[in-house]
Design a protein around this motif. Structure first.
Motif, PDB file in Angstrom:
ATOM      1  N   HIS A 197       5.567 -57.909 -61.688  1.00  0.00           N
ATOM      2  CA  HIS A 197       6.228 -56.602 -61.841  1.00  0.00           C
ATOM      3  C   HIS A 197       6.369 -56.231 -63.325  1.00  0.00           C
ATOM      4  O   HIS A 197       7.325 -55.582 -63.731  1.00  0.00           O
ATOM      5  CB  HIS A 197       7.616 -56.601 -61.176  1.00  0.00           C
ATOM      6  N   ARG A 198       5.373 -56.632 -64.113  1.00  0.00           N
ATOM      7  CA  ARG A 198       5.350 -56.314 -65.542  1.00  0.00           C
ATOM      8  C   ARG A 198       4.025 -55.643 -65.880  1.00  0.00           C
ATOM      9  O   ARG A 198       3.151 -56.242 -66.528  1.00  0.00           O
ATOM     10  CB  ARG A 198       5.513 -57.581 -66.378  1.00  0.00           C
ATOM     11  N   PRO A 199       3.827 -54.411 -65.423  1.00  0.00           N
ATOM     12  CA  PRO A 199       2.536 -53.740 -65.622  1.00  0.00           C
ATOM     13  C   PRO A 199       2.168 -53.648 -67.097  1.00  0.00           C
ATOM     14  O   PRO A 199       2.996 -53.288 -67.933  1.00  0.00           O
ATOM     15  CB  PRO A 199       2.759 -52.361 -65.006  1.00  0.00           C
ATOM     16  N   ALA A 200       0.916 -53.993 -67.385  1.00  0.00           N
ATOM     17  CA  ALA A 200       0.473 -53.992 -68.777  1.00  0.00           C
ATOM     18  C   ALA A 200      -1.028 -54.207 -68.831  1.00  0.00           C
ATOM     19  O   ALA A 200      -1.667 -54.567 -67.834  1.00  0.00           O
ATOM     20  CB  ALA A 200       1.192 -55.076 -69.577  1.00  0.00           C
ATOM     21  N   HIS A 201      -1.571 -53.976 -70.020  1.00  0.00           N
ATOM     22  CA  HIS A 201      -2.976 -54.274 -70.302  1.00  0.00           C
ATOM     23  C   HIS A 201      -3.007 -55.152 -71.545  1.00  0.00           C
ATOM     24  O   HIS A 201      -2.624 -54.714 -72.633  1.00  0.00           O
ATOM     25  CB  HIS A 201      -3.760 -52.974 -70.536  1.00  0.00           C
ATOM     26  N   HIS A 202      -3.426 -56.407 -71.367  1.00  0.00           N
ATOM     27  CA  HIS A 202      -3.460 -57.366 -72.469  1.00  0.00           C
ATOM     28  C   HIS A 202      -4.907 -57.665 -72.852  1.00  0.00           C
ATOM     29  O   HIS A 202      -5.798 -57.705 -72.007  1.00  0.00           O
ATOM     30  CB  HIS A 202      -2.786 -58.686 -72.069  1.00  0.00           C
TER      31      HIS A 202
END
Length: 239
Positions: A197-202
């Motif tokens: 539940h930690r939407p991101a683009h790494h």
């Protein structure tokens, strides 16, 4: 166009999420070539005999209608709905995926996961996960009456929420070494997963290889998904 979604946690206690998902599968989803659901579609799934319940039947019929329109549907079990089985797949025309699953998007390799197996710092959860994924545990649970399984699921959810209050956010996130080893073993693909539940683009540098890690949205605040098109590649979209 391909969509990736996860962590909807559909349940009667979240009617607004259920309504949003119903709008999605009867609207925007119809334009997709494929939809990948990477776990925790349901807040709990006590077994495929749960399809006898009206709410579950409604979603199953929605998936079947979507598949009949030509959209290819794929489902990878999460930590809340790992008891989804062949009966559900047959009823909904969904293709069940094992974890991890490798695909290609625009000629680039991607590894699909739910993501909970990467949270290796949460030792207590990993012990629980190993136990409930065994064939013996699954058979023993599914042999119990549905009402008893529903009560057990409610108890497990309550214990899980209480446990989260006692753990740091870092423990419940993915472990960087686990991510690196997973991608290293798979030949350095990119990664798409949910669960945290930690939407991101790494962007990750692993042994000199640049790998992307896309973390999917949950649907608690608003419905969002990851969309791939040949022209724009990957980007987050919302309902």
């Amino acid at each position: 166009m391909i969509h990736f979604i996860s962590d909807l946690h559909l349940s009667p206690q979240r009617p607004e999420t259920s309504a949003a998902f119903a709008r999605y599968i009867s609207g925007l989803a119809l334009a997709c070539e494929s939809i990948y659901i990477l776990g925790d579609l349901f807040d709990a799934w006590p077994g495929d005999d749960f399809l006898a319940e009206p709410a579950a039947r409604t979603f199953a019929d929605g998936f079947a209608k979507l598949a009949a329109s030509g959209v290819r549907l794929y489902f990878m079990p999460g930590n809340r709905d790992f008891l989804i089985g062949e009966d559900f797949a047959h009823r909904t025309s969904i293709n069940l995926l094992s974890e991890p699953q490798r695909i290609e998007l625009g000629g680039k390799p991607y590894l699909l996961m739910h993501g909970d197996s990467l949270c290796t710092d949460d030792v207590e959860y990993q012990r629980f996960r190993a136990m409930v994924r065994t064939p013996q545990w699954r058979a023993a649970i599914l042999a119990k009456p549905l009402a008893e399984r529903l009560a057990m699921a409610a108890e497990i959810r309550m214990q899980s929420e209480q446990s989260k209050q006692e753990k740091s956010s870092e423990i419940m996130d993915v472990n960087a070494d686990a991510v690196a080893e997973t991608l290293r073993s798979a030949g350095y693909p990119n990664l798409i997963h949910g669960h945290t539940h930690r939407p991101a683009h790494h962007s990750l540098d692993i042994d000199g290889h640049i790998c992307e890690r896309w973390v999917l949205h949950d649907w608690h605040a608003r419905p969002e998904w990851l969309e791939w098109t040949p022209s724009d590649g990957l980007r987050f979209q919302s309902l």
